[in-house]
Design a protein around this motif. Structure first.
Motif, PDB file in Angstrom:
ATOM      1  N   GLN A   1      56.455  11.960  37.385  1.00 14.61           N
ATOM      2  CA  GLN A   1      55.160  12.341  37.936  1.00 14.61           C
ATOM      3  C   GLN A   1      54.359  13.219  36.984  1.00 14.61           C
ATOM      4  N   GLY A   2      55.047  14.039  36.174  1.00 20.20           N
ATOM      5  CA  GLY A   2      54.325  14.912  35.259  1.00 20.20           C
ATOM      6  C   GLY A   2      55.122  16.136  34.865  1.00 20.20           C
ATOM      7  N   LEU A   3      54.403  17.198  34.509  1.00 19.28           N
ATOM      8  CA  LEU A   3      55.008  18.461  34.085  1.00 19.28           C
ATOM      9  C   LEU A   3      54.988  19.459  35.229  1.00 19.28           C
ATOM     10  N   GLU A   4      55.988  20.341  35.239  1.00 22.41           N
ATOM     11  CA  GLU A   4      56.005  21.456  36.181  1.00 22.41           C
ATOM     12  C   GLU A   4      56.335  22.710  35.391  1.00 22.41           C
ATOM     13  N   LEU A   5      55.420  23.680  35.406  1.00 23.58           N
ATOM     14  CA  LEU A   5      55.609  24.954  34.724  1.00 23.58           C
ATOM     15  C   LEU A   5      55.820  26.019  35.788  1.00 23.58           C
ATOM     16  N   THR A   6      56.857  26.837  35.635  1.00 28.01           N
ATOM     17  CA  THR A   6      57.159  27.885  36.601  1.00 28.01           C
ATOM     18  C   THR A   6      57.230  29.215  35.868  1.00 28.01           C
ATOM     19  N   LEU A   7      56.381  30.170  36.285  1.00 30.80           N
ATOM     20  CA  LEU A   7      56.331  31.491  35.655  1.00 30.80           C
ATOM     21  C   LEU A   7      56.734  32.551  36.664  1.00 30.80           C
ATOM     22  N   ASP A   8      57.548  33.511  36.227  1.00 27.50           N
ATOM     23  CA  ASP A   8      57.917  34.654  37.067  1.00 27.50           C
ATOM     24  C   ASP A   8      56.872  35.744  36.909  1.00 27.50           C
ATOM     25  N   LEU A   9      56.198  36.086  38.008  1.00 31.09           N
ATOM     26  CA  LEU A   9      55.137  37.097  37.975  1.00 31.09           C
ATOM     27  C   LEU A   9      55.313  38.116  39.106  1.00 31.09           C
ATOM     28  N   PRO A  10      56.462  38.787  39.188  1.00 31.27           N
ATOM     29  CA  PRO A  10      56.641  39.759  40.266  1.00 31.27           C
ATOM     30  C   PRO A  10      55.651  40.910  40.138  1.00 31.27           C
ATOM     31  N   GLY A  11      55.099  41.329  41.249  1.00 29.35           N
ATOM     32  CA  GLY A  11      54.167  42.451  41.248  1.00 29.35           C
ATOM     33  C   GLY A  11      52.753  42.106  40.835  1.00 29.35           C
ATOM     34  N   VAL A  12      52.480  40.835  40.558  1.00 28.70           N
ATOM     35  CA  VAL A  12      51.127  40.409  40.193  1.00 28.70           C
ATOM     36  C   VAL A  12      50.389  40.013  41.471  1.00 28.70           C
ATOM     37  N   ALA A  13      49.193  40.543  41.643  1.00 32.01           N
ATOM     38  CA  ALA A  13      48.373  40.185  42.800  1.00 32.01           C
ATOM     39  C   ALA A  13      47.766  38.801  42.576  1.00 32.01           C
ATOM     40  N   PRO A  14      47.780  37.951  43.603  1.00 33.99           N
ATOM     41  CA  PRO A  14      47.226  36.597  43.439  1.00 33.99           C
ATOM     42  C   PRO A  14      45.784  36.578  42.943  1.00 33.99           C
TER      43      PRO A  14
ATOM     44  N   LEU B   1      46.439  24.624  28.492  1.00 30.62           N
ATOM     45  CA  LEU B   1      46.527  25.256  29.812  1.00 30.62           C
ATOM     46  C   LEU B   1      46.800  26.735  29.570  1.00 30.62           C
ATOM     47  N   THR B   2      45.928  27.592  30.100  1.00 30.81           N
ATOM     48  CA  THR B   2      46.035  29.030  29.879  1.00 30.81           C
ATOM     49  C   THR B   2      46.193  29.757  31.199  1.00 30.81           C
ATOM     50  N   VAL B   3      47.166  30.671  31.258  1.00 30.16           N
ATOM     51  CA  VAL B   3      47.410  31.499  32.442  1.00 30.16           C
ATOM     52  C   VAL B   3      47.220  32.950  32.027  1.00 30.16           C
ATOM     53  N   GLN B   4      46.356  33.658  32.774  1.00 32.80           N
ATOM     54  CA  GLN B   4      46.117  35.076  32.525  1.00 32.80           C
ATOM     55  C   GLN B   4      46.306  35.831  33.833  1.00 32.80           C
ATOM     56  N   ALA B   5      46.851  37.050  33.735  1.00 32.52           N
ATOM     57  CA  ALA B   5      47.002  37.898  34.923  1.00 32.52           C
ATOM     58  C   ALA B   5      47.242  39.332  34.470  1.00 32.52           C
ATOM     59  N   GLU B   6      47.273  40.218  35.450  1.00 35.35           N
ATOM     60  CA  GLU B   6      47.524  41.626  35.162  1.00 35.35           C
ATOM     61  C   GLU B   6      48.480  42.187  36.195  1.00 35.35           C
ATOM     62  N   ARG B   7      49.443  42.944  35.702  1.00 35.64           N
ATOM     63  CA  ARG B   7      50.342  43.692  36.584  1.00 35.64           C
ATOM     64  C   ARG B   7      50.053  45.157  36.321  1.00 35.64           C
ATOM     65  N   LYS B   8      49.473  45.824  37.318  1.00 40.92           N
ATOM     66  CA  LYS B   8      49.015  47.197  37.134  1.00 40.92           C
ATOM     67  C   LYS B   8      50.140  48.201  37.343  1.00 40.92           C
ATOM     68  N   TYR B   9      50.084  49.252  36.549  1.00 40.44           N
ATOM     69  CA  TYR B   9      51.012  50.375  36.695  1.00 40.44           C
ATOM     70  C   TYR B   9      50.285  51.450  37.477  1.00 40.44           C
ATOM     71  N   ASN B  10      50.803  51.793  38.646  1.00 40.40           N
ATOM     72  CA  ASN B  10      50.166  52.796  39.491  1.00 40.40           C
ATOM     73  C   ASN B  10      50.820  54.150  39.241  1.00 40.40           C
ATOM     74  N   ARG B  11      50.174  54.925  38.405  1.00 42.26           N
ATOM     75  CA  ARG B  11      50.679  56.265  38.094  1.00 42.26           C
ATOM     76  C   ARG B  11      50.270  57.204  39.231  1.00 42.26           C
ATOM     77  N   VAL B  12      51.234  57.899  39.768  1.00 42.78           N
ATOM     78  CA  VAL B  12      50.995  58.791  40.898  1.00 42.78           C
ATOM     79  C   VAL B  12      50.947  60.226  40.393  1.00 42.78           C
ATOM     80  N   GLU B  13      49.863  60.921  40.739  1.00 43.89           N
ATOM     81  CA  GLU B  13      49.713  62.326  40.344  1.00 43.89           C
ATOM     82  C   GLU B  13      50.834  63.149  40.975  1.00 43.89           C
ATOM     83  N   GLY B  14      51.359  64.065  40.205  1.00 41.62           N
ATOM     84  CA  GLY B  14      52.396  64.951  40.709  1.00 41.62           C
ATOM     85  C   GLY B  14      53.802  64.393  40.536  1.00 41.62           C
ATOM     86  N   LYS B  15      53.918  63.154  40.060  1.00 37.00           N
ATOM     87  CA  LYS B  15      55.230  62.556  39.828  1.00 37.00           C
ATOM     88  C   LYS B  15      55.427  62.373  38.329  1.00 37.00           C
ATOM     89  N   THR B  16      56.604  62.731  37.877  1.00 40.66           N
ATOM     90  CA  THR B  16      56.949  62.554  36.471  1.00 40.66           C
ATOM     91  C   THR B  16      57.762  61.284  36.328  1.00 40.66           C
TER      92      THR B  16
END
Length: 149
Positions: free
Chosen positions: A41-54, A66-81
């Protein structure tokens, strides 16, 4: 009392570079793993993107690419080291060269539980067809031949 290890800083720097961290926890690009499978039937590409918002996903298909772009943000919390940041954060771009026997105008994308699955069907010209071959004016049994695409 901690024992002196002259290679500790070098090892920590190497680990930070492996994780894509530069300087004071500044986030760099990362590249998620991908599996690529092919069937009739064709090609199937599977990417692991945990924590990425749709809504941060951007998929483009153009000129056999075929190009895939996304962002996984790091949420830095004030007061936490942060004592350890090993998960990859930031933006990524993966580009795949797709042979012309596949139809990039019909790509399907599914995103489920942090896994992006892209299906790229074969083009109509590359589909297998049954062709009847005549011998001596009579039709013989149909044979399946693969069209070159």
């Amino acid at each position: 009392m901690m024992r002196f290890d002259p290679f500790r800083e070098i090892e920590e720097l190497a680990q930070r570079m492996d994780r894509g961290l530069i300087g004071n926890n500044t986030v760099a690009r990362f590249s998620p793993p991908v599996d690529i499978h092919e069937d009739e039937q064709g090609l199937e590409l599977t990417l692991d993107l945990p924590g990425v918002a749709p809504d941060s996903l951007n998929i483009e298909a153009e000129n056999n690419t075929l190009t895939v772009q996304a962002e996984r943000k790091y949420n830095r919390v004030e007061g936490k080291t942060a004592h350890r940041v090993e998960r990859a954060y930031g933006t990524f771009t993966r580009t795949f060269s797709i042979p012309s026997k596949y139809d990039l105008s019909k790509v399907e994308a599914d995103f489920d539980h942090g896994t992006l699955t892209l299906k790229v069907p074969r083009s109509e010209a590359a589909q297998k067809r049954s062709i009847t071959v005549r011998t001596g004016g009579q039709a013989s049994q149909p044979r399946t031949v693969e069209a070159q695409g």
